[in-house]
Structure formats: structure tokens, C-alpha cells
Motif scaffolding. Structure first.
Motif, mmCIF file in Angstrom:
data_model
loop_
_atom_site.group_PDB
_atom_site.id
_atom_site.type_symbol
_atom_site.label_atom_id
_atom_site.label_comp_id
_atom_site.label_asym_id
_atom_site.label_seq_id
_atom_site.Cartn_x
_atom_site.Cartn_y
_atom_site.Cartn_z
ATOM 1 N N ARG A 137 0.806 -1.226 0.000
ATOM 2 C CA ARG A 137 0.000 0.000 0.000
ATOM 3 C C ARG A 137 0.837 1.273 0.000
ATOM 4 N NH1 ARG A 137 -4.966 0.340 3.835
ATOM 5 N NH2 ARG A 137 -3.402 0.120 5.417
ATOM 6 N N GLU A 138 1.927 1.300 0.766
ATOM 7 C CA GLU A 138 2.758 2.507 0.801
ATOM 8 C C GLU A 138 3.413 2.765 -0.553
ATOM 9 O OE1 GLU A 138 5.361 2.661 4.179
ATOM 10 O OE2 GLU A 138 3.702 2.322 5.567
ATOM 11 N N GLU A 139 3.880 1.708 -1.201
ATOM 12 C CA GLU A 139 4.476 1.843 -2.529
ATOM 13 C C GLU A 139 3.443 2.362 -3.530
ATOM 14 O OE1 GLU A 139 5.833 -1.206 -6.021
ATOM 15 O OE2 GLU A 139 6.595 -1.641 -4.010
ATOM 16 N N ILE A 140 2.249 1.811 -3.492
ATOM 17 C CA ILE A 140 1.199 2.240 -4.413
ATOM 18 C C ILE A 140 0.755 3.663 -4.094
ATOM 19 C CG2 ILE A 140 -1.157 1.767 -5.222
ATOM 20 C CD1 ILE A 140 -0.446 -1.256 -4.816
ATOM 21 N N HIS A 141 0.691 3.997 -2.812
ATOM 22 C CA HIS A 141 0.361 5.375 -2.418
ATOM 23 C C HIS A 141 1.375 6.341 -3.045
ATOM 24 C CE1 HIS A 141 -1.245 8.602 0.088
ATOM 25 N NE2 HIS A 141 0.014 8.957 0.291
ATOM 26 N N ALA A 142 2.649 6.000 -2.981
ATOM 27 C CA ALA A 142 3.687 6.849 -3.574
ATOM 28 C C ALA A 142 3.491 6.981 -5.087
ATOM 29 C CB ALA A 142 5.073 6.290 -3.253
ATOM 30 N N LEU A 143 3.046 5.909 -5.751
ATOM 31 C CA LEU A 143 2.762 5.985 -7.189
ATOM 32 C C LEU A 143 1.600 6.937 -7.476
ATOM 33 C CD1 LEU A 143 3.129 2.238 -8.252
ATOM 34 C CD2 LEU A 143 4.678 4.131 -8.817
ATOM 35 N N PHE A 144 0.595 6.940 -6.593
ATOM 36 C CA PHE A 144 -0.508 7.888 -6.759
ATOM 37 C C PHE A 144 -0.003 9.320 -6.630
ATOM 38 C CE2 PHE A 144 -3.451 4.346 -6.353
ATOM 39 C CZ PHE A 144 -4.477 4.739 -7.205
ATOM 40 N N VAL A 145 0.812 9.593 -5.617
ATOM 41 C CA VAL A 145 1.365 10.941 -5.439
ATOM 42 C C VAL A 145 2.152 11.339 -6.687
ATOM 43 C CG1 VAL A 145 3.026 12.320 -4.121
ATOM 44 C CG2 VAL A 145 1.415 10.830 -2.923
ATOM 45 N N GLN A 146 3.023 10.460 -7.134
ATOM 46 C CA GLN A 146 3.855 10.732 -8.309
ATOM 47 C C GLN A 146 2.997 11.014 -9.543
ATOM 48 O OE1 GLN A 146 6.524 7.492 -9.176
ATOM 49 N NE2 GLN A 146 6.887 8.189 -11.253
ATOM 50 N N THR A 147 1.967 10.217 -9.763
ATOM 51 C CA THR A 147 1.126 10.377 -10.955
ATOM 52 C C THR A 147 0.280 11.639 -10.868
ATOM 53 O OG1 THR A 147 1.093 7.971 -11.203
ATOM 54 C CG2 THR A 147 -0.579 9.221 -12.416
ATOM 55 N N LEU A 148 -0.300 11.919 -9.711
ATOM 56 C CA LEU A 148 -1.075 13.155 -9.553
ATOM 57 C C LEU A 148 -0.192 14.371 -9.821
ATOM 58 C CD1 LEU A 148 -3.171 12.173 -6.415
ATOM 59 C CD2 LEU A 148 -4.078 12.628 -8.720
ATOM 60 N N GLU A 149 1.018 14.338 -9.313
ATOM 61 C CA GLU A 149 1.927 15.465 -9.538
ATOM 62 C C GLU A 149 2.372 15.535 -10.998
ATOM 63 O OE1 GLU A 149 4.886 15.208 -6.413
ATOM 64 O OE2 GLU A 149 3.396 15.843 -4.916
ATOM 65 N N GLU A 150 2.637 14.396 -11.612
ATOM 66 C CA GLU A 150 3.006 14.346 -13.032
ATOM 67 C C GLU A 150 1.908 14.968 -13.895
ATOM 68 O OE1 GLU A 150 3.169 10.840 -16.421
ATOM 69 O OE2 GLU A 150 3.685 10.310 -14.370
ATOM 70 N N PHE A 151 0.661 14.726 -13.541
ATOM 71 C CA PHE A 151 -0.470 15.228 -14.318
ATOM 72 C C PHE A 151 -0.879 16.646 -13.916
ATOM 73 C CE2 PHE A 151 -2.284 10.717 -15.234
ATOM 74 C CZ PHE A 151 -1.225 10.475 -16.093
ATOM 75 N N GLY A 152 -0.229 17.221 -12.938
ATOM 76 C CA GLY A 152 -0.578 18.571 -12.497
ATOM 77 C C GLY A 152 -1.932 18.641 -11.820
ATOM 78 N N ALA A 153 -2.310 17.568 -11.161
ATOM 79 C CA ALA A 153 -3.627 17.502 -10.516
ATOM 80 C C ALA A 153 -3.566 18.099 -9.113
ATOM 81 C CB ALA A 153 -4.096 16.049 -10.438
#
Length: 172
Positions: free
Chosen positions: A130-146
Motif C-alpha cells: 500500500r505505501e508503494e502504491i500510495h507513492a505511485l498515486f502521489v507521483q502520478t497526480l503530480e506528473e499530471f498537475g492535478a
């Protein structure tokens, strides 16, 4: 009951078993609207719980159709989750899905933290990540400028913080 009129969307997102669906229902009740659900849940049930990389595109198309048919404020997920999980499970996501996720991004994402207990179900298999996947969500949201707000705490705190985040966003 508080009312906020879209044109914006609020998407609950994050790793498995963080309370997204429960909080989405609570928020929909609070705002007098309905929840746009997760296409992938029904799709996974129809597939007998087994997916592979060839399922990513049909899942994305199904999620888009579900979102396009929805007129409410609260979304239990969106294409960002499709991107994250495609990258996590298959090490790639078709470009058109990433581009669509970026173009269709919501006004506000409520990123639910992994600080609540894991609750297994037939579709959840990554409690240990879960922590690894949470970090992927943060990374993707930031990548997309969300724009996103991390929601953590007890269930009551999560609900209160989500309502506060939506109010701040709506006041802009």
C-alpha cells in the motif's frame, strides 16, 4: 445536507483498502448527490478475478463511459487509478490512457492515506504494497498537475477533512 453544484469533480483516489468507496458514499449523502463508481470492480467480477495487460484498455474505456454518463460531484475513482495500476502491474500504460487521464483530470482529488487497517476482499491483493502504491498515486497526480489533498486519520476525521477540502476548493 450541503449542496455544491458541479462543474467540478471530486475524485477519491489512492491505494486499496483506504476507505474510498465508504467515504464517497458519505460525501454523496452529505452533498445530496450520487457516486460515480469504479468500472473495474464489475469488470473484474465478470473476468473471474483475473486480469492481464490486455484488460487495461477496456477498463479505461469503461471508466470513461461511466464518468461521461455521471452528472454528480463525487467520483469513487477515475483514469488516474487506471494509469497507476497499469504501471504498477504491467510496467506500462498505453499513452492514450495517460493523455486522457491528464486531459480529463478532476478539479480536486482526495488522496486517501494508508493509515487505516487493511481490510481484505476478493479483489484486493496488494495490502503489503500500500505505501508503494500510495507513492505511485502521489507521483502520478503530480506528473499530471492535478490538485490533491491527502486525507488521513480516523474515519470521522477523514470525512471532516474531505468536507473541508471540498469547501475550500468550491470557495475558489
Amino acid at each position: 445536507m450541503e449542496t455544491i453544484t458541479p462543474p467540478f469533480r471530486v475524485v477519491l483516489t489512492g491505494s486499496e483498502s483506504t476507505g474510498k468507496s465508504t467515504l464517497a458514499l458519505d460525501l454523496a449523502e452529505h452533498y445530496g448527490t450520487v457516486v460515480c463508481g469504479e468500472f473495474v470492480r464489475d469488470y473484474l467480477d465478470r473476468r473471474g478475478g483475473v486480469l492481464d495487460a490486455s484488460d487495461v484498455e477496456p477498463i479505461a474505456r469503461g471508466q470513461i463511459a461511466l464518468e461521461d454518463a455521471h452528472e454528480g460531484l463525487i467520483f469513487d475513482t477515475d483514469l488516474v487509478s487506471t494509469v497507476v495500476y497499469a504501471r504498477h502491474y504491467y510496467d506500462f500504460c498505453p499513452d492514450w490512457i495517460s493523455e486522457a487521464a491528464r486531459a480529463r483530470r478532476a478539479g480536486l482529488y482526495l488522496l486517501l492515506d494508508v493509515d487505516v487497517p487493511w481490510v481484505p476482499d476478493a479483489q484486493r491483493d496488494r495490502g503489503h504494497l500500500r505505501e508503494e502504491i500510495h507513492a505511485l498515486f502521489v507521483q502520478t497526480l503530480e506528473e499530471f498537475g492535478a490538485g490533491y489533498v491527502t486525507i488521513r486519520g480516523t474515519w470521522d476525521e477523514r470525512r471532516r477533512r474531505a468536507i473541508e477540502a471540498i469547501a475550500r476548493y468550491a470557495a475558489r
